[in-house]
Design a protein around this motif. Structure first.
Motif, PDB file in Angstrom:
ATOM      1  N   SER A 199       0.826  -1.209   0.000  1.00 25.43           N
ATOM      2  CA  SER A 199       0.000   0.000   0.000  1.00 25.43           C
ATOM      3  C   SER A 199       0.858   1.255   0.000  1.00 25.43           C
ATOM      4  O   SER A 199       0.541   2.247  -0.671  1.00 25.43           O
ATOM      5  CB  SER A 199      -0.938  -0.004   1.212  1.00 25.43           C
ATOM      6  OG  SER A 199      -1.820  -1.113   1.145  1.00 25.43           O
ATOM      7  N   SER A 200       1.963   1.236   0.732  1.00 25.81           N
ATOM      8  CA  SER A 200       2.878   2.388   0.740  1.00 25.81           C
ATOM      9  C   SER A 200       3.418   2.653  -0.658  1.00 25.81           C
ATOM     10  O   SER A 200       3.522   3.799  -1.102  1.00 25.81           O
ATOM     11  CB  SER A 200       4.046   2.135   1.706  1.00 25.81           C
ATOM     12  OG  SER A 200       3.595   2.003   3.026  1.00 25.81           O
ATOM     13  N   LEU A 201       3.767   1.587  -1.351  1.00 24.56           N
ATOM     14  CA  LEU A 201       4.301   1.702  -2.708  1.00 24.56           C
ATOM     15  C   LEU A 201       3.260   2.308  -3.649  1.00 24.56           C
ATOM     16  O   LEU A 201       3.557   3.222  -4.432  1.00 24.56           O
ATOM     17  CB  LEU A 201       4.734   0.324  -3.200  1.00 24.56           C
ATOM     18  CG  LEU A 201       5.378   0.242  -4.576  1.00 24.56           C
ATOM     19  CD1 LEU A 201       6.686   1.010  -4.618  1.00 24.56           C
ATOM     20  CD2 LEU A 201       5.628  -1.233  -4.948  1.00 24.56           C
ATOM     21  N   LEU A 202       2.014   1.823  -3.565  1.00 26.64           N
ATOM     22  CA  LEU A 202       0.963   2.347  -4.426  1.00 26.64           C
ATOM     23  C   LEU A 202       0.660   3.811  -4.104  1.00 26.64           C
ATOM     24  O   LEU A 202       0.354   4.597  -4.997  1.00 26.64           O
ATOM     25  CB  LEU A 202      -0.299   1.500  -4.289  1.00 26.64           C
ATOM     26  CG  LEU A 202      -0.241   0.135  -4.987  1.00 26.64           C
ATOM     27  CD1 LEU A 202      -1.447  -0.715  -4.613  1.00 26.64           C
ATOM     28  CD2 LEU A 202      -0.179   0.306  -6.497  1.00 26.64           C
ATOM     29  N   PHE A 223       0.667   6.559  -6.880  1.00 23.56           N
ATOM     30  CA  PHE A 223      -0.613   7.236  -7.089  1.00 23.56           C
ATOM     31  C   PHE A 223      -1.070   7.851  -5.770  1.00 23.56           C
ATOM     32  O   PHE A 223      -1.877   7.264  -5.039  1.00 23.56           O
ATOM     33  CB  PHE A 223      -1.668   6.242  -7.595  1.00 23.56           C
ATOM     34  CG  PHE A 223      -1.309   5.589  -8.898  1.00 23.56           C
ATOM     35  CD1 PHE A 223      -1.316   6.308 -10.085  1.00 23.56           C
ATOM     36  CD2 PHE A 223      -0.950   4.249  -8.939  1.00 23.56           C
ATOM     37  CE1 PHE A 223      -0.986   5.708 -11.282  1.00 23.56           C
ATOM     38  CE2 PHE A 223      -0.616   3.638 -10.130  1.00 23.56           C
ATOM     39  CZ  PHE A 223      -0.633   4.374 -11.317  1.00 23.56           C
ATOM     40  N   PRO A 224      -0.571   9.035  -5.431  1.00 26.45           N
ATOM     41  CA  PRO A 224      -0.898   9.659  -4.129  1.00 26.45           C
ATOM     42  C   PRO A 224      -2.392   9.854  -3.899  1.00 26.45           C
ATOM     43  O   PRO A 224      -2.841   9.872  -2.754  1.00 26.45           O
ATOM     44  CB  PRO A 224      -0.174  11.005  -4.198  1.00 26.45           C
ATOM     45  CG  PRO A 224       0.919  10.814  -5.202  1.00 26.45           C
ATOM     46  CD  PRO A 224       0.373   9.852  -6.214  1.00 26.45           C
ATOM     47  N   LEU A 249      -4.256   5.011   0.237  1.00 24.67           N
ATOM     48  CA  LEU A 249      -4.475   3.684   0.804  1.00 24.67           C
ATOM     49  C   LEU A 249      -3.966   3.626   2.234  1.00 24.67           C
ATOM     50  O   LEU A 249      -2.927   4.194   2.569  1.00 24.67           O
ATOM     51  CB  LEU A 249      -3.764   2.616  -0.041  1.00 24.67           C
ATOM     52  CG  LEU A 249      -4.232   2.510  -1.495  1.00 24.67           C
ATOM     53  CD1 LEU A 249      -3.407   1.464  -2.229  1.00 24.67           C
ATOM     54  CD2 LEU A 249      -5.707   2.145  -1.556  1.00 24.67           C
ATOM     55  N   GLU A 250      -4.685   2.903   3.083  1.00 20.33           N
ATOM     56  CA  GLU A 250      -4.302   2.760   4.491  1.00 20.33           C
ATOM     57  C   GLU A 250      -3.038   1.918   4.590  1.00 20.33           C
ATOM     58  O   GLU A 250      -2.891   0.897   3.914  1.00 20.33           O
ATOM     59  CB  GLU A 250      -5.435   2.092   5.273  1.00 20.33           C
ATOM     60  CG  GLU A 250      -5.157   1.970   6.766  1.00 20.33           C
ATOM     61  CD  GLU A 250      -6.252   1.200   7.486  1.00 20.33           C
ATOM     62  OE1 GLU A 250      -6.067   0.936   8.692  1.00 20.33           O
ATOM     63  OE2 GLU A 250      -7.261   0.863   6.852  1.00 20.33           O
ATOM     64  N   LYS A 303      -9.040   2.386 -11.027  1.00 19.87           N
ATOM     65  CA  LYS A 303      -8.869   2.738 -12.436  1.00 19.87           C
ATOM     66  C   LYS A 303      -7.835   3.843 -12.562  1.00 19.87           C
ATOM     67  O   LYS A 303      -7.963   4.900 -11.932  1.00 19.87           O
ATOM     68  CB  LYS A 303     -10.202   3.201 -13.024  1.00 19.87           C
ATOM     69  CG  LYS A 303     -10.239   3.213 -14.544  1.00 19.87           C
ATOM     70  CD  LYS A 303     -11.664   3.418 -15.037  1.00 19.87           C
ATOM     71  CE  LYS A 303     -11.765   3.205 -16.531  1.00 19.87           C
ATOM     72  NZ  LYS A 303     -13.172   3.328 -16.992  1.00 19.87           N
ATOM     73  N   THR A 304      -6.809   3.601 -13.359  1.00 18.91           N
ATOM     74  CA  THR A 304      -5.769   4.603 -13.532  1.00 18.91           C
ATOM     75  C   THR A 304      -4.918   4.262 -14.744  1.00 18.91           C
ATOM     76  O   THR A 304      -4.731   3.094 -15.076  1.00 18.91           O
ATOM     77  CB  THR A 304      -4.889   4.713 -12.270  1.00 18.91           C
ATOM     78  OG1 THR A 304      -3.970   5.793 -12.427  1.00 18.91           O
ATOM     79  CG2 THR A 304      -4.118   3.441 -11.997  1.00 18.91           C
TER      80      THR A 304
END
Length: 294
Positions: free
Chosen positions: A169-172, A176-177, A181-182, A204-205
């Motif tokens: 989640s940290s990576l995502l 994509f700020p 994500l928690e 979606k991105t």
């Protein structure tokens, strides 16, 4: 009104379908339950949009692939995220996930995280690059390396998965700020991360979709996804050029068999011992498995 779309989330019997850039909350028709079919995140579906009643999923189109754990369908790329430390890298878990991706015809990409905490990652980069995989190393603090991931997502359905606490989640959030994500810290007492992602969801991105998935353990992998001993060697792509060259090709286990071209390639430094060790472990798990137990 009938529309085609894709399931992007499923919670408590409700499914959320992206159709023409609108998210519709739907229930699955009872006929799916009678046929023992459960809609999955990633499914291409036909829905009926009703003004004064629940929207319904009427048809699930043929899946090109599906995973049981994490529960996703129609994937193009599986980003297998592994931290160098905290929790410590586990090559068997990585190799299990890679073999499942290969078996399902999903392209695996290895992402090594937390390189700011330990610089001893080059040996793992070498193992997997030499095996024929794309390997990306990322610093979760600065975001260095994450820019290599974004171009691989365009127009694809991709999932990020890996052991709990590796920093998916940290990576995502770095890439994509806007996702927000928690995230959660690794438990020092248990040596593993807390589950911060509780369900699969597609976002979606960049002309495609990405999925953040709940963390898993190696025990769960063994339980949910098993590959037969006959098919397993073909899920290690660096083995494939040697499989037909074994002295007893049809019966060779590729473990310590006489005249095995795979073990000779290991001796010659062409296949890593680490990867073969994982293969042997996985082979031993399924060697006595009956067809009905798969």
């Amino acid at each position: 009104m009938t529309k085609n779309g894709r399931i992007v989330k499923g919670i408590g019997g409700f499914y959320y379908v992206d159709a023409d850039d609108v998210i519709y909350e739907c229930k699955a028709r009872g006929s799916f339950r009678k046929k023992n079919i459960t809609p999955m995140v990633g499914d291409n579906v036909s829905i009926t949009v009703n003004d004064n009643a629940e929207n319904t999923i009427d048809e699930i189109y043929t899946r090109k692939n599906q995973l049981t754990r994490p529960p996703l369908s129609n994937l193009d790329t599986l980003f297998i995220v592994a931290s160098i430390v905290d929790p410590k890298i586990n090559t068997l878990v990585i190799d299990r996930m890679i073999s499942i991706a290969e078996y399902k015809e999903i392209e695996p990409v290895l992402v090594l995280t937390k390189i700011d905490l330990d610089d001893g990652y080059s040996e793992y980069v070498d193992i997997y690059k030499n095996a024929g995989f794309k390997v990306i190393v990322c610093d979760n603090t600065t975001g260095e390396g994450s820019e290599e991931i974004k171009p691989l997502l365009a127009g694809k359905i991709s999932a990020f998965t890996g052991n709990t606490g590796v920093g998916k989640s940290s990576l995502l959030n770095i890439i994509f700020p806007h996702l927000h994500l928690e995230t959660g810290a690794t438990s020092k007492k248990l040596g593993r991360g807390k589950h911060t992602t509780r369900h699969c969801e597609l976002y979606k991105t960049d002309g495609g979709y990405i999925a953040d998935t709940p963390g898993f353990s190696s025990v769960e992998l063994e339980r949910y996804e098993r590959i037969s001993k006959e098919e397993l060697p073909y899920c290690f792509r660096e083995f494939v050029p040697y499989l037909d060259n074994c002295k007893f090709a049809t019966n060779c286990r590729h473990i310590n068999d006489k005249g095995c071209a795979v073990t000779q390639a290991i001796a010659n430094g062409l296949i890593s011992k680490s990867r073969h060790d994982s293969y042997v472990s996985m082979y031993n798990d399924v060697k006595d498995l009956k067809e009905w137990e798969k």
